[in-house]
Design an enzyme around this catalytic site. Structure first.
Site, mmCIF file in Angstrom:
data_model
loop_
_atom_site.group_PDB
_atom_site.id
_atom_site.type_symbol
_atom_site.label_atom_id
_atom_site.label_comp_id
_atom_site.label_asym_id
_atom_site.label_seq_id
_atom_site.Cartn_x
_atom_site.Cartn_y
_atom_site.Cartn_z
ATOM 1 N N GLU A 9 -21.759 15.226 5.080
ATOM 2 C CA GLU A 9 -21.918 13.640 5.195
ATOM 3 C C GLU A 9 -21.454 13.103 3.976
ATOM 4 O OE1 GLU A 9 -26.161 13.852 5.577
ATOM 5 O OE2 GLU A 9 -26.253 14.517 7.457
ATOM 6 N N GLU A 63 -24.620 20.650 14.765
ATOM 7 C CA GLU A 63 -26.149 20.401 14.692
ATOM 8 C C GLU A 63 -26.684 19.744 15.879
ATOM 9 O OE1 GLU A 63 -27.028 18.523 11.105
ATOM 10 O OE2 GLU A 63 -25.575 19.703 10.043
HETATM 11 C C1 XIL Z 1 -32.731 18.674 7.732
HETATM 12 C C2 XIL Z 1 -33.730 20.002 8.130
HETATM 13 O O1 XIL Z 1 -33.515 20.251 9.420
HETATM 14 C C3 XIL Z 1 -35.013 19.474 7.390
HETATM 15 O O2 XIL Z 1 -35.831 20.796 7.853
HETATM 16 C C4 XIL Z 1 -34.931 19.254 6.108
HETATM 17 O O3 XIL Z 1 -36.305 18.860 5.877
HETATM 18 C C5 XIL Z 1 -34.062 18.141 5.878
HETATM 19 O O4 XIL Z 1 -32.780 18.594 6.478
HETATM 20 N N1 XIL Z 1 -28.253 16.756 8.911
HETATM 21 C C6 XIL Z 1 -27.809 17.866 8.000
HETATM 22 C C7 XIL Z 1 -28.883 18.920 8.024
HETATM 23 O O5 XIL Z 1 -26.813 18.179 7.684
HETATM 24 O O6 XIL Z 1 -28.960 19.760 6.649
HETATM 25 C C8 XIL Z 1 -30.359 18.152 7.976
HETATM 26 O O7 XIL Z 1 -31.449 19.262 8.033
HETATM 27 C C9 XIL Z 1 -30.319 17.414 9.185
HETATM 28 C C10 XIL Z 1 -29.494 16.532 9.251
#
Ligand code: XIL
Length: 386
Positions: free
Chosen positions: A169, A285
């Protein structure tokens, strides 16, 4: 086992469901959908994906995999495992000079024992930094701190990782920084060169892993996503032309259901542009928020599955796409339960399996997308093979 073809989804939602669907967009998703229920339902997603030269898997964690029925489903459906939290700085780096690999090592063993690939998430992110970071890291020691982190963590798993999200990100164009970069702690400490540095250090520590730039907000047809796509492409071009070892773009794909939010042609051409740089693409994701959808379960599931289908139909057409991962496998453990809870308090239904680990229509959407690739012409040999 072959199960008879199911009629178009709209037939299954029923009149009551349809009137509960507020937006025309949601109705369109339903009307367009060709999802059928469970052709060869006994074949798990990992096998269907593999038959198409693709990898399917999901994010999970130590606690989730100590739930035995869940772990069994995870092993059955997933061909790749990514730790949801265990490899973030907060987990792996309790003190400036200490590393803790207990959690991720356990997850890697789980992956190996179940014949899965293992992937790393993530080496450089603006979130999940430990409390000591702010008081300890400054512009004179930031480079050494980052290099040490990457060489130690990547080195620990060298030769065993399928891929690493090296940076996560890093684009956020409305931060008014050069090249649309996010104004992250790393940018403040090291300037834009931190991205190149991270990739070079990762390549040194593990020359075999696929090195990924993972990015959000590049899926939708909005002005903001237009900006993010343009900045992401420009960054990838710059990295490639300066010989920085970036191998793939990770597209997070946390999808919403706002009207007109997806433009298949635009997204397709973005995927082509990325591929033309010689990069692979991973969907890293994927999930669909149901925050504002009607409570009725079959209506909700149909709309969510329609979104999976709409998105995946574009994704799987692109031969540079090598993997599709969902951010979790079952609604029992979706981060969206905290991040985008429903106002009526009912559990979210964003992932392929429900709370009771049963396959839903979203599972079918994934299965059919993979089956479609298997049924189509074979991709050029070099494109889907790592
Ligand atoms: C999220 C996890 O799913 C949560 O459990 C944690 O509290 C915060 O992070 N983008 C990403 C991931 O790259 O690392 C994030 O994961 C969700 C959004």
């Amino acid at each position: 086992m072959l199960v008879k073809r199911r009629a178009f989804l709209k037939g299954f939602v029923g009149l009551a469901g349809l009137t509960a669907i507020s937006s025309l967009f949601e109705q369109r998703l339903l009307a367009q959908s060709n999802l059928v229920e469970g052709i060869a339902v006994d074949m798990p997603l990992r096998e269907r994906a593999a038959k198409s030269g693709l990898i399917y898997g999901a994010a999970t964690g130590w606690e989730q995999l100590h739930d035995s029925p869940f772990a069994a489903q995870f092993a059955k459906e997933c061909g790749i495992l990514v730790p949801e939290s265990e490899l973030k700085w907060l987990a792996v780096r309790p003190k400036p000079d200490a590393f803790n690999f207990t959690g991720p090592d356990w997850l890697m063993q789980f992956a190996i024992s179940n014949n899965m690939l293992f992937r790393g998430h993530t080496l450089v992110w603006h979130e999940a930094l430990p409390a000591w970071f702010q008081s300890t890291v400054n512009s004179s020691n930031a480079e050494a701190t980052l290099k040490k982190h990457i060489s130690t963590v990547v080195g620990h798993y060298a030769g065993k990782m399928h891929s690493w999200d090296v940076v996560n990100e890093v684009i956020l164009p409305w931060n008014n920084q050069p090249d649309g970069l996010r104004n992250s702690p790393w940018l403040k400490l090291l300037g834009p060169g931190y991205i190149d540095l991270a990739f070079r250090e990762a390549a040194k520590a593990d020359p075999k892993a696929l090195l990924v730039l993972n990015q959000d907000r590049i899926e939708n047809d909005t002005a903001a996503d237009d900006q993010c796509r343009a900045a992401t492409l420009a960054l990838l071009q710059r990295l490639k032309s300066s010989g920085t070892p970036v191998h793939a773009l990770g597209i997070e794909s946390h999808l919403g259901l706002d009207a007109g939010i997806f433009n298949a042609e635009k997204f397709k051409s973005f995927l082509r542009d990325v591929a033309s740089l010689g990069l692979k693409i991973m969907i890293t994701e994927l999930d669909v928020t149901d925050q504002d959808l009607p409570a009725d379960i079959s209506t909700r599931d149909s709309i969510i599955a329609g979104k999976y289908e709409e998105f995946l139909s574009v994704v799987i057409e692109e031969p540079s796409v090598i993997a599709v991962l969902t951010w979790g496998l079952s609604d029992k453990y979706s981060w969206l339960a905290d991040e985008r809870p429903r106002t009526d308090g009912t559990p979210v239904r964003s992932l392929p399996l429900d709370m009771n680990l049963q396959r839903k229509l979203a599972w079918t959407a994934l299965a059919q997308a993979f089956d479609k690739v298997a049924a189509g012409p074979a991709p050029p040999q070099d494109l889907r093979v790592l």
